[in-house]
Scaffold this motif. Structure first.
Motif, mmCIF file in Angstrom:
data_model
loop_
_atom_site.group_PDB
_atom_site.id
_atom_site.type_symbol
_atom_site.label_atom_id
_atom_site.label_comp_id
_atom_site.label_asym_id
_atom_site.label_seq_id
_atom_site.Cartn_x
_atom_site.Cartn_y
_atom_site.Cartn_z
ATOM 1 N N GLU A 607 -14.100 11.325 27.451
ATOM 2 C CA GLU A 607 -13.961 10.023 26.810
ATOM 3 C C GLU A 607 -14.357 9.015 27.863
ATOM 4 N N THR A 608 -15.263 8.084 27.588
ATOM 5 C CA THR A 608 -15.249 6.876 28.533
ATOM 6 C C THR A 608 -14.770 5.718 28.196
ATOM 7 N N VAL A 609 -14.529 4.704 29.128
ATOM 8 C CA VAL A 609 -13.913 3.342 29.076
ATOM 9 C C VAL A 609 -14.916 2.328 28.618
ATOM 10 N N ALA A 610 -14.288 1.626 27.461
ATOM 11 C CA ALA A 610 -15.081 0.455 26.933
ATOM 12 C C ALA A 610 -15.410 -0.507 28.040
ATOM 13 N N THR A 611 -16.668 -0.916 28.035
ATOM 14 C CA THR A 611 -16.893 -2.060 29.172
ATOM 15 C C THR A 611 -17.570 -2.991 28.663
ATOM 16 N N ASP A 612 -17.218 -4.437 29.159
ATOM 17 C CA ASP A 612 -17.701 -5.555 28.509
ATOM 18 C C ASP A 612 -19.064 -5.734 29.318
ATOM 19 N N ILE A 613 -19.908 -6.433 28.674
ATOM 20 C CA ILE A 613 -21.459 -6.759 29.137
ATOM 21 C C ILE A 613 -21.157 -7.580 30.422
#
Length: 1443
Positions: A607-613
């Motif tokens: 699982e990866t961590v959601a990242t903001d643009i």
């Protein structure tokens, strides 16, 4: 071509002869780096001139004045050796790779200006994604219609028969790579069953046909499911979930509940949660409070905001930022993980909870959330003025609530979890007053849910009433009154008493129903989830969900999962001519779905961590562009910043990035394309479409699937199918329009492969495009011209014995050709390999990468690659030209060492290292990773692949690395932020352009390459020299260690890549390349104008895919690869010396015995799989060959012919025969006991009716067995079949007399009041049963005749309690039927019998018929569509046992 080949061969022979002659002449000379040794006068004069030229004081501004003078090594300077190495790599690049030949080909091809602009490209991307999402949304809508129709039937005849996933037998499941788990596409199953309510809706297997049709229409979708409003979850296809709590428990209550809540209430939610952990709570109540809190947090989506307060006599928070103590933070995965850990850490406080303090802080958090939600943060001053001017309630507000929102915004939900114990009778009024004042400030937009924590059996005084009044906001009861309060639209909340964590999904899980209103009840739009990790199928997915209603009643939500790789395939493989543009896909809150710095979704293994643009586009000024992208449907913006590179004319130039974006229809996604312009360059050129030509020198790479024996002769190249008659063509995912479908192929069809090759060579233009991108045919035509050149080199070049393969890949379409032919997996992407990406990073240079393990089986290889530029017919090429292709070749790792030994005569070979030489020569790349070093050849223990790949200078030469850090012009320690895995990557960067920055003070035109050596005041335990190999990304070095004790070291973690000290990074401190956790402030508002990057670090670029991609499993259509003849005739045994054997493809010089330590008395040359790493029968680096050392079957046959197989095999066979006979006897004995019991279960004899005496005896014998906690009625089931062979499941068999199965004849009575029937034995009872069968349950494809029913026409009965439904016997394991006088088996036999029955009954249960529905036949009974229909009616059967 023949004349050129002869000339080239002659030149190669001369070059190799010179190198070998030089090696022989200098082999016996003593070596000393610190002194030059004895030389004659002429050599001394020449040496003095060279020393003067290499004097560090002659260099201006170089920073080498503190270096010691460069000493020759026996008259041989290291920089001269580097020039020889540079010449060697240049020759390999031009002659062996064919860079010159391919560049000539491209220069002769037509190129033209690309006319398509960014707006057109982003429009195409948006439209393709919208069409795909519209198709998936239509499938969800079809499922919703079916579920709503099923619920209409449910109201007339409840559908509440669950089929738990955890009870599925393994025999019904088969592993499917598309789902990533063993599944059954014929069934649906229930992950969790709904709570026992009168109208619990569990459609279960009735949805199988609907879901199966969806999968048939769109094979790319993954899971489909239905989430009922009362906590149930049904999924398709059926899969196995092993639940620790048992199948009769609640199941996985947390699975997909966040999807249900976000579908039912898709708007962003603002939740303030207060958890009481005061001294009044019992341990059980505290554990319940924690479970409720964690459940609520897990149910939130990334769009929601959360604020958390831990309450006792004081307040505690999960963080120190304002978003934790005063406001709210976005409920990202990182935030939810942090809050959950904080809840777990809560302990019982020493003082009771102060409810007034808790509500005051919660109301302040709610006010802050309302300000943010209503965009009132910037207008807080105006709010204060309006409060001071006219609002009469402002003077009564608490000091912390002076600013109130002026506009209506989203409601705030306050979750108060407490026992509710009061400190005084006056406290309730104080709390209600605070709530009333807060509602006045919040304009009635606050909703309060309270959860009373209770223990069973303990009295409750005022706690429950107090919490209920708070939820209902019952102000009148406590005489709290404000005139303005009566005009506000107060929304009442929920008040629940919780005494268990068992049914949280159906109790607490309904917490946001208070936010629903009539307008939201009519919203049936599809909701898209953020990408998340599928814990069952192991992959990144996106869920599409939609709520289901029956009139105004919420039934549940239906959804399906889509592979993220499917959604973002056009963004993952976006390539345009010139490589100056890239794309990314985000949602409306800025979360990134795909970006060039992210890994391909199908390669992610965790699982990866959601990242903001805003983190990935980290340049200053992007925050304003981000706001425009998120708020407007389309547009274009430019961003300029100083260039990272210097131009030749007037210094630093600026770089301009142009962002062009468009919203993807009505979905929450935004597509954006970014184009970079460093300077005023020419327009982008692209290869024109070439006329199709025949491809006689190319075959499709899957030779194991389809091949033309008349065209090519198949052979075995180590472990793969191959051929030497032609090169192989691999079309990467980027070459396909639907790349995800191509990657999903386990094995392509021969017809598809033939269509590819026919289209590429079609001159008539009559064959349709089989799904390839437009540039593929031209790229294939260009690369195919290189195959004859490679074939000639393979046959005539001396270096071919050291080269494993040659290959080339195009930049736009991802077309790849190889020679010899190589089989590649469908997901292989050459554009993401290190040899390709580094060649593009250093255009015009010979790039060397590795070592890496060759997947075809040749061992460890080193890759050499070089770029090819766009075609120019007249002008000369430069590194600023656009790259159109990259050429490469794999050389054996051993040959790289051999080449270094031959070039630098003072470098000892492996034999010299064994003799204890203190000289070590090495080659490293621009990051300090070693490609050549004596330690890489040292035979290592099993599992030592980590001792060869990714080995750094700091691992093997820490003293050199420590001293090099003082050369700040040469080496720099750098760091970058990797946001997907939340790490800070630390690495070294060596200066490849150092040679261009050196200026000779004397102006001498003939200057040597600068050499780095020890500083005057530096490390003296070693003497070293390092110099760059011009035209490459490499450095060559030599070390002489003059003392045993080390005076410096580089700290490295021995278990992982974690840095030992993450709190500091000093330039002069040596450490291995490592990573540290990336701590991000979750309170960051990405819309702020302040740039939000972690400690000023840049974003890490996309990491190349380092792992070796294993070849696909051989096709069953192909011949066994072991039966093919070898492509290479390896005469390893004929090579009598290490110099002849070392580095040759497929050969290994064996020097160690099988123990890996003792040396062989007579070393010899043999095939590499027999002596991996120089160790006889050494362990294979290929994990699948661990047991046999990597030997193929054909090779192992000869190796084991002499072993004494006969006696060993005979003993083994005798043992297995004894075991098999014992198992057979045990099963026969068990079956006889089971048949003797006469239980009438599955497979019982015909006519074997069930007597009441058997039921009585069974109940008597099992009175001591504790019944299942979930069941209150003893139920016994038997097979019910008809003579026609149609078995009926889920048939309600109800006795006409409604006799309880536990009935006993009154003691001493001579009558049973009419419940007995005529029997031959007056002491036996018989029961008459009537069969009530609902014809609607009968489906034509759901029944299969059993062998016994067809042959004998058996008719057995089923007896059950009329007070409850019929359940499988597997659910009542404690109930067993035995004949009088039959002994009970042991516990193990009993369990084995029950398990066998359970599997049989589950198979019938899962195959029970679904309800068939027609739009024009609501309420009608639909008979099976067959030639013969049977109508089942209630009957009473009187049977007389005459036996």
């Amino acid at each position: 071509m023949a004349a050129w080949s002869k000339a080239y061969c002659l030149r190669q022979y001369l070059l190799i002869t010179l190198l070998l002659l030089l090696d022989v002449l200098l082999a016996d000379n003593s070596l000393n780096i610190s002194t030059g040794g004895d030389v004659n006068a002429e050599d001394r004069d020449r040496t003095s001139v060279k020393k003067e030229l290499r004097n560090p004081n002659r260099w201006m501004g170089a920073g080498l004045a503190e270096e010691e003078e460069i000493e020759p090594i026996k008259g041989f300077y290291l920089d001269e050796g580097s020039q020889m190495l540079a010449s060697f790599f240049s020759t390999v690049s031009n002659e062996e790779l064919g860079v010159t030949a391919l560049q000539t080909i491209y220069d002769s091809l037509p190129f033209g200006v690309v006319e398509k602009d960014d707006a057109s490209r982003v429009k195409d991307l948006s439209d393709r994604l919208q069409r795909k999402l519209s198709h998936y949304s239509s499938l969800v809508n079809l499922s919703r219609n079916a579920i709503e129709e099923l619920f209409w039937h449910h109201l007339h005849r409840p559908l509440s028969t669950p089929a738990p996933c955890c009870e599925l037998p393994d025999s019904m499941l088969r592993y499917e790579s598309h789902f990533g788990a063993p599944v059954s596409e014929e069934l649906s199953c229930d992950v969790s069953v709904p709570n026992h309510k009168p109208l619990s809706f569990a459609p279960g297997h009735n949805l199988t046909d609907v879901f199966a049709n969806n999968l048939k229409m769109s094979p790319s979708i993954k899971w489909q499911y239905f989430l009922s409003a009362d906590g149930g979850l049904s999924e398709y296809p059926a899969h196995r979930i092993d639940n620790k709590s048992g199948c009769n428990k609640a199941g996985d209550r947390f699975r997909r509940r966040n999807l249900y809540l976000s579908s039912v209430y898709p708007e962003p939610k603002f939740v303030v949660m207060v958890i009481d952990h005061g001294s009044a709570l019992s341990p059980n109540q505290l554990s319940i409070a924690k479970a409720i809190g964690k459940y609520i947090i897990s149910s939130l989506s990334d769009k929601d905001h959360i604020g958390l307060i831990a309450l006792s006599d004081e307040l505690h928070y999960a963080g120190v930022g304002d978003c934790f103590t005063r406001g709210m933070t976005r409920a990202s995965r990182q935030t939810k993980f942090k809050l959950s850990r904080f809840i777990d850490s809560l302990t019982k406080a020493k003082a009771p909870a102060n409810h007034s303090l808790g509500f005051q802080q919660a109301l302040d958090m709610a006010r802050q959330a309302m300000l943010v939600s209503g965009n009132e943060a910037a207008n807080s001053h105006a709010s204060a003025n309006s409060c001071a001017s006219g609002n009469q309630t402002c003077g009564h507000l608490p000091p912390s609530m002076g600013d109130c929102p002026t506009a209506s915004s989203s409601p705030v939900l306050l979750m108060y979890i407490s026992r509710g114990l009061l400190s005084s009778l006056a406290e309730p009024r104080q709390v209600l007053e605070l709530i009333a004042l807060g509602q006045l400030c919040l304009q009635g937009r606050l909703v309060i849910n309270t959860y009373a924590l209770i223990d069973d059996g303990k009295p409750i005084m005022y706690e429950k009433a107090f919490l209920q009044d708070v939820a209902l906001q019952n102000y009148s009861r406590y005489n709290v009154s404000f005139a303005a309060l009566e005009r506000l639209p107060i929304m009442r909340g929920q008040a629940l008493a919780i005494n268990s964590t068992r049914w949280l999904s159906s109790t607490v899980g309904d917490y946001q129903s208070v936010l629903l209103n009539s307008s939201s009840m009519q919203q049936t739009t599809v909701t898209y989830s953020p990408p998340y990790w599928d814990s069952l199928g192991k992959g990144l997915v996106v869920s599409l969900t939609q709520p289901c209603f029956h009139l105004d009643l919420l039934v549940g939500a239906v959804g399906l999962d889509v592979h993220l790789a499917d959604l973002v395939e056009d963004f993952t493989y976006f390539n345009v001519p010139g490589g100056r543009s890239y794309v990314f896909l985000i949602d409306t809150i800025g979360t990134v779905l795909m970006h060039p710095t992210l890994s391909r979704p199908n390669t992610v293994s965790e699982e990866t961590v959601a990242t903001d643009i805003g983190f990935l586009e980290y340049r200053s000024g992007f925050a304003a562009i981000r706001r425009r992208i998120l708020t407007s449907t389309s547009g274009s913006e430019k961003l300029s910043f100083p260039s990272e590179h210097k131009e030749e004319d007037d210094g630093v130039k600026s770089t301009t990035l142009t962002y062009t974006w468009e919203r993807v229809g009505s979905t929450p996604y935004i597509a954006c394309i970014v184009t970079r312009r460093d300077k005023a360059v020419s327009d982008v050129q692209a290869l024109r479409r070439l006329p199709p030509t025949s491809l006689p020198d190319l075959v499709y790479h899957r030779l194991d699937v389809v091949s033309s024996p008349s065209k090519v002769d198949l052979c075995r190249y180590f472990r793969q199918h191959s051929t030497l008659a032609a090169g192989s063509l691999f079309l990467s995912p980027a070459a396909h329009v639907t790349s995800f479908q191509f990657e999903s192929w386990a094995e392509p069809s021969p017809l598809v492969i033939q269509s590819f090759m026919a289209f590429l060579s079609d001159k008539t233009k009559l064959i349709a495009n089989p799904g390839l991108r437009s540039a593929v045919r031209s790229d294939v035509g260009a690369l195919a011209q290189l195959v004859p050149y490679w074939r000639s080199q393979f046959s005539h070049s001396i270096l071919s014995q050291f080269i494993v393969r040659r290959y080339a890949a195009t930049a736009t379409s991802g077309v790849m050709i190889e020679y010899p032919a190589t089989v590649r997996p469908a997901s292989f992407d050459p554009l993401r390999r290190p040899w390709y990406q580094k060649a593009v990073e250093f255009p015009g240079k010979v790039v060397v990468t590795g070592p890496s393990l060759d997947p075809s089986g040749s061992g460890y290889v080193v890759s050499i690659s070089h770029t090819v530029y766009e075609g120019k017919s007249s002008t000369r090429h430069s590194p600023t030209d656009d790259v159109v292709a990259v050429l490469g070749a794999d050389l054996t790792l051993a040959y790289m060492h051999r080449m270094l030994w031959a070039t630098l005569p003072f470098c000892p070979d492996r034999a010299g290292q064994v003799r204890g030489s203190s000289i070590r020569c090495f080659i490293m790349d621009e990051r300090g990773y070693l490609l050549v070093h004596p330690n890489l050849l040292d035979p290592s223990p099993p599992g030592s692949q980590s001792n060869i790949e990714q080995q750094h200078l700091t691992h093997h030469e820490p003293l050199v690395a420590s001293d090099l850090l003082n050369h700040d012009r040469f080496v720099l320690k750098k760091a970058c932020s990797s946001y997907p895995d939340r790490t800070v990557q630390r690495f070294y960067q060596l200066n490849l352009t150092l040679n261009d920055q050196w200026v000779d003070s004397s102006g001498s035109p003939d200057m040597p390459v600068p050499v780095l050596t020890n500083l005057v005041h530096g490390e003296h335990c070693i003497r070293y020299q390092i110099v760059a190999i011009q035209g490459t990304n490499l450095f060559v070095g030599v070390v002489n260690q003059t003392c045993e004790s080390a005076t410096a070291f580089c700290p490295c973690s021995t278990v992982d890549r974690l840095c030992l000290n993450c709190h500091r990074m000093e330039q002069s401190e040596c450490e291995c390349p490592c990573e540290c956790p990336l701590e991000l402030d979750t309170c960051i508002n990405m819309s702020d104008t302040v740039q939000s990057e972690a400690d000023g670090l840049p974003t890490c670029p996309a990491q190349p895919e380092m792992s070796s991609s294993p070849p696909p499993p051989p096709s069953q259509r192909s011949r066994d690869v072991e039966l093919l003849l070898a492509c290479l005739v390896l005469d390893c045994e004929g090579r009598l010396s290490e110099r002849e054997c070392f580095g040759v493809v497929g050969c290994e010089w064996c020097v160690r015995d099988t123990d890996g330590h003792s040396s062989l008395q007579v070393p010899f040359c043999t095939q590499h799989f027999k002596c991996y790493g120089g160790v006889l029968r050494g362990p294979s680096p290929y994990t699948e060959d661990t047991n046999n050392g990597g030997m193929s079957t054909a090779d192992m046959d000869s190796a084991f012919k002499s072993l004494p197989v006969g006696p060993v095999a005979g003993g083994v066979m005798a043992f297995f025969c004894f075991v098999a006979l014992s198992v057979y006897c045990y099963r026969q004995q068990t079956r006889r006991r089971n048949h003797g019991a006469g239980s009438g279960g599955y497979g019982s004899g015909s006519g074997a009716g069930l007597r009441m005496t058997q039921l009585d005896n069974d109940m008597d014998e099992h009175d001591d067995i504790e019944p299942d906690g979930d069941e209150t009625t003893a139920v016994v089931t038997h097979e019910f079949s008809l003579a026609g062979g149609i078995g009926l499941d889920n048939v309600a068999i109800v006795s006409p007399y409604r006799v309880n199965t536990g009935y006993r004849r009154p003691a001493g009575g001579d009558s049973d009041h009419g419940y007995s029937t005529m029997t031959h034995d007056m002491h036996e009872d018989s029961e008459h049963t009537a069969s009530y069968v609902e014809p609607l349950l009968v489906g034509r494809d759901r029944y299969r005749p059993t062998a016994r029913s067809v042959s004998t026409g058996s008719f057995s009965s089923r007896a059950s309690s009329p007070l409850g439904p019929v359940y499988p016997t597997g659910r009542i394991a404690s109930q067993r039927i035995t004949s009088p006088g039959t002994l009970l088996e042991s516990a193990d036999e009993l369990e084995a019998e029950n398990n066998e029955k359970r599997q049989k009954e589950l198979m019938d249960l899962h195959s029970s018929p679904p309800i068939r529905m027609l739009d024009d036949s609501l309420g009608m009974t639909i008979l099976p569509d067959s030639s013969l229909n049977q109508l089942i009616v209630p009957v009473t059967v009187h049977m007389v046992d005459t036996s």
